[in-house]
Design an enzyme around this catalytic site. Structure first.
Site, PDB file in Angstrom:
ATOM      1  N   ASP A 269       0.838  -1.198   0.000  1.00 50.44           N
ATOM      2  CA  ASP A 269       0.000   0.000   0.000  1.00 50.44           C
ATOM      3  C   ASP A 269       0.875   1.251   0.000  1.00 50.44           C
ATOM      4  O   ASP A 269       1.379   1.672   1.050  1.00 50.44           O
ATOM      5  CB  ASP A 269      -0.920  -0.016   1.235  1.00 50.44           C
ATOM      6  CG  ASP A 269      -1.874   1.170   1.262  1.00 50.44           C
ATOM      7  OD1 ASP A 269      -1.959   1.892   0.241  1.00 50.44           O
ATOM      8  OD2 ASP A 269      -2.550   1.364   2.292  1.00 50.44           O
ATOM      9  N   LYS A 276       1.486   7.950   0.410  1.00 45.31           N
ATOM     10  CA  LYS A 276       1.879   7.975   1.823  1.00 45.31           C
ATOM     11  C   LYS A 276       3.246   8.638   1.964  1.00 45.31           C
ATOM     12  O   LYS A 276       4.021   8.678   1.004  1.00 45.31           O
ATOM     13  CB  LYS A 276       1.995   6.540   2.351  1.00 45.31           C
ATOM     14  CG  LYS A 276       0.677   5.841   2.586  1.00 45.31           C
ATOM     15  CD  LYS A 276       0.905   4.476   3.212  1.00 45.31           C
ATOM     16  CE  LYS A 276      -0.389   3.714   3.411  1.00 45.31           C
ATOM     17  NZ  LYS A 276      -1.292   4.299   4.409  1.00 45.31           N
ATOM     18  N   ASP A 287       0.080  -4.912   4.620  1.00 45.47           N
ATOM     19  CA  ASP A 287      -1.319  -4.650   4.293  1.00 45.47           C
ATOM     20  C   ASP A 287      -2.056  -5.863   3.704  1.00 45.47           C
ATOM     21  O   ASP A 287      -3.210  -5.776   3.329  1.00 45.47           O
ATOM     22  CB  ASP A 287      -1.419  -3.441   3.350  1.00 45.47           C
ATOM     23  CG  ASP A 287      -2.596  -2.554   3.688  1.00 45.47           C
ATOM     24  OD1 ASP A 287      -3.148  -2.689   4.800  1.00 45.47           O
ATOM     25  OD2 ASP A 287      -2.982  -1.735   2.831  1.00 45.47           O
ATOM     26  N   ASP A 346      -5.713   6.412  -0.824  1.00 46.49           N
ATOM     27  CA  ASP A 346      -5.110   5.628   0.264  1.00 46.49           C
ATOM     28  C   ASP A 346      -6.172   4.896   1.098  1.00 46.49           C
ATOM     29  O   ASP A 346      -5.844   4.037   1.895  1.00 46.49           O
ATOM     30  CB  ASP A 346      -4.257   6.547   1.150  1.00 46.49           C
ATOM     31  CG  ASP A 346      -3.302   5.776   2.040  1.00 46.49           C
ATOM     32  OD1 ASP A 346      -3.131   4.558   1.802  1.00 46.49           O
ATOM     33  OD2 ASP A 346      -2.728   6.381   2.968  1.00 46.49           O
ATOM     34  N   GLU A 348      -7.977   2.554   0.224  1.00 45.91           N
ATOM     35  CA  GLU A 348      -8.203   1.566  -0.846  1.00 45.91           C
ATOM     36  C   GLU A 348      -8.777   0.250  -0.312  1.00 45.91           C
ATOM     37  O   GLU A 348      -9.466  -0.458  -1.036  1.00 45.91           O
ATOM     38  CB  GLU A 348      -6.882   1.299  -1.590  1.00 45.91           C
ATOM     39  CG  GLU A 348      -5.930   0.270  -0.943  1.00 45.91           C
ATOM     40  CD  GLU A 348      -5.440   0.655   0.440  1.00 45.91           C
ATOM     41  OE1 GLU A 348      -5.438   1.865   0.772  1.00 45.91           O
ATOM     42  OE2 GLU A 348      -5.064  -0.240   1.218  1.00 45.91           O
ATOM     43  N   ARG A 350     -11.120  -0.377   1.818  1.00 45.09           N
ATOM     44  CA  ARG A 350     -12.588  -0.442   1.851  1.00 45.09           C
ATOM     45  C   ARG A 350     -13.156  -0.624   0.442  1.00 45.09           C
ATOM     46  O   ARG A 350     -14.254  -1.144   0.282  1.00 45.09           O
ATOM     47  CB  ARG A 350     -13.153   0.798   2.559  1.00 45.09           C
ATOM     48  CG  ARG A 350     -12.926   2.092   1.864  1.00 45.09           C
ATOM     49  CD  ARG A 350     -13.156   3.284   2.784  1.00 45.09           C
ATOM     50  NE  ARG A 350     -12.061   3.445   3.744  1.00 45.09           N
ATOM     51  CZ  ARG A 350     -12.030   4.383   4.671  1.00 45.09           C
ATOM     52  NH1 ARG A 350     -13.027   5.228   4.803  1.00 45.09           N
ATOM     53  NH2 ARG A 350     -11.003   4.471   5.491  1.00 45.09           N
TER      54      ARG A 350
END
Ligand code: BES
Ligand code: ZN
Ligand code: ZN
Length: 496
Positions: A269, A276, A287, A346, A348, A350
């Site tokens: 991620d 990030k 992740d 970010d 992502e 969900r």
């Protein structure tokens, strides 16, 4: 590491170290070792001011005995009432033994522990803690490290003769549960350049067992055909193709009980275009910890043989920035027809979970749906790094998951799914937006977003952002993936 069991007097076993857990009444507790040994220990205890306080420990050289040394480990006055505390204490003592470079260690279970739990549960918890505490991920370290490494090779548990068979069962379960947990740790610790979506799919395919475990991998084209556009959207910035992994376990005896497990499988991620910071990205190979937990469960499910059908889904992809990546403001239509405005690329997890949960629920119609996801940093702000947040639409399923957590010694805490906060994820241009304007209650708004995709099915969402990864060494886990949730799920499935 080997774990064995004996009913022998611990002093008669040839070993490098004997560990005994004691309270401040330690003189009574070790009296069975005999007057000579007690005198010897008392002399050293006096010099070292050892009184059996919590975490206090005392090493004693046992002259002329088959056991070379004794370690008294203090548990303090307080009763150990749960398996989490018990495993932590065992882990601490084993870590000390490991550091003092002992190869063969004898461990005596405290009789007090056996008053509060069954012999099977205690021996399982103790053996599991011993195995978990000695795990390291050092395959990438050089030759020098491996030459100098000296770790515990064997742990011998002692039990009175009438308890032997219960201990034997407990130890067998401990090997299974901790073996699965270490499998998940390895997967999380492996760098993301290895654990790509294709790699996870290959691991899953390795579990295929005629009549018991089926595995199906949906490729990009099939995912598109199904209409899982939220999942595809997240994956589109990456050169690695997405994989939707489906695993099915059917028990030998047919049953009408069916549970679906879903794990977040973002193999790295970066945040996507909502990139990030370097420091936040450092650990983002974690992740896919939810996916690792599910794969770990399937690595042992045929041995555990739970009497329930278990179907698992992992939507595996990378979240990368590129010329093809999702842009803030993009709108995606998810599998269940709801549209989502992507304001933050970010958020992502969900998006991939939205499609996976609705596909799982609609295609499988299970009695229960459980997802594990390293979903939000906000979860760590709320509960710290050791506790998973539990969100649910069903009290019965919540009670079952909480009970499994108690048995596994893992920490979960129930969080509210407050409907009022749904306002925060309403979009001006679509049905939903994927991130709220405020960061307050971020774990709750994320869970409310997922709820839009599970329908009425009893559902538990575990936000494992904190406990999935240990940023420092702890009694039961070295820095890195923890395998959180594996033992919880194994307990849940075997008692469902
Ligand atoms: N994978 C992260 C959550 C995470 C953060 C897990 C730290 C473990 C440790 C997730 O995809 C994420 O980035 N969430 C955002 C959501 C926000 C943009 C609404 C977050 O928590 O900051
Ligand atoms: Zn993210
Ligand atoms: Zn993420």
């Amino acid at each position: 590491m080997k774990i064995s069991l004996t009913a022998k007097n611990p002093l008669k076993i040839a070993a490098d170290l004997l560990i005994i857990f004691v309270s401040p009444s330690w003189k009574e507790e070790v009296s069975s070792l005999g007057a000579d040994t007690l005198d010897l220990i008392s002399d050293v205890a006096l010099i070292e001011n050892f009184i059996g306080r919590e975490k206090q420990h005392l090493f004693v050289d046992l002259q002329q005995k088959p056991v070379k040394r004794l370690l008294l480990y203090g548990v303090g006055e307080g009763k150990i009432t749960n398996l989490y505390e018990l495993q932590k204490i065992v882990g601490e003592a084993i870590s000390l033994a490991n550091k003092s470079r002992r190869r063969k260690v004898v461990l005596v279970v405290m009789t007090d522990w056996l008053k509060q739990n069954t012999a099977e549960a205690v021996s399982q918890a103790v053996a599991e803690a011993a195995i978990l505490a000695t795990y390291t991920f050092d395959k990438y370290k050089g030759e020098k490290h491996h030459q100098e490494k000296l770790a515990i090779e064997e742990i011998v548990l002692t039990a009175s003769a009438p308890r032997l068979s219960a201990f034997e069962k407990g130890i067998a379960l401990a090997k299974l549960y901790s073996g699965a947990t270490l499998f998940a740790r390895d997967l999380v610790n492996e760098p993301a350049r290895i654990t790509t979506p294709s790699y996870l799919a290959k691991i899953a395919q390795g579990f295929v067992k005629p009549r018991q475990i089926k595995v199906r991998i949906y490729e990009k084209e099939e995912i598109a055909k199904l209409g899982m556009n939220a999942f595809l959207g997240v994956s589109q910035g990456s050169d690695e193709p997405p994989k939707l992994i489906k695993l099915t376990y059917k028990p030998a005896r047919s049953t009408n009980k069916k549970i679906v497990l879903v794990g977040k499988g973002i193999t790295f991620d970066t945040g996507g275009l909502s990139l990030k910071s370097s420091s936040s990205m450092e650990t983002m190979k974690l992740d896919m910890a939810g996916a690792a937990t599910i794969l770990a469960v399937f690595s042992k499910i045929a041995e555990l043989k739970p009497n329930i059908e278990v179907v698992a889904f992992i939507a595996a992809c990378e979240n990368m920035p590129s010329g093809k990546a999702l842009k803030p403001g993009d709108i995606l239509k998810a599998y269940n027809g709801k549209t989502v405005e992507v304001l933050n690329t970010d958020a992502e997890g969900r998006l991939t979970l939205a499609d996976t949960l609705s596909f799982a629920q609609i295609s499988e119609k299970p009695q229960a749906l459980i997802d594990l996801a390293t979903l939000t940093g906000a979860m760590m702000v709320a509960l710290g790094q050791d506790i998973a947040g539990l969100f649910s639409n069903n009290q019965k399923l919540t009670a079952k998951v909480k009970e499994a957590a108690c048995r596994s010694g893992e920490l979960v805490w129930e969080m509210p799914l407050l409907a009022d906060y749904k306002e925060q994820i309403k979009s001006e241009v679509a049905d939903l937006k994927n991130s709220s304007k405020t960061r307050f209650g971020g774990a709750i708004t994320a869970a409310l977003f997922l709820e839009e995709f599970v329908g009425k099915i009893p559902w538990v969402h575990l936000d494992i952002a904190g406990p999935a990864f240990a940023e420092k060494n702890t009694p039961l886990c070295t820095h890195g993936g923890t395998g959180f949730g594996v033992r919880l799920l194994l307990h849940l499935l075997s008692n469902y």
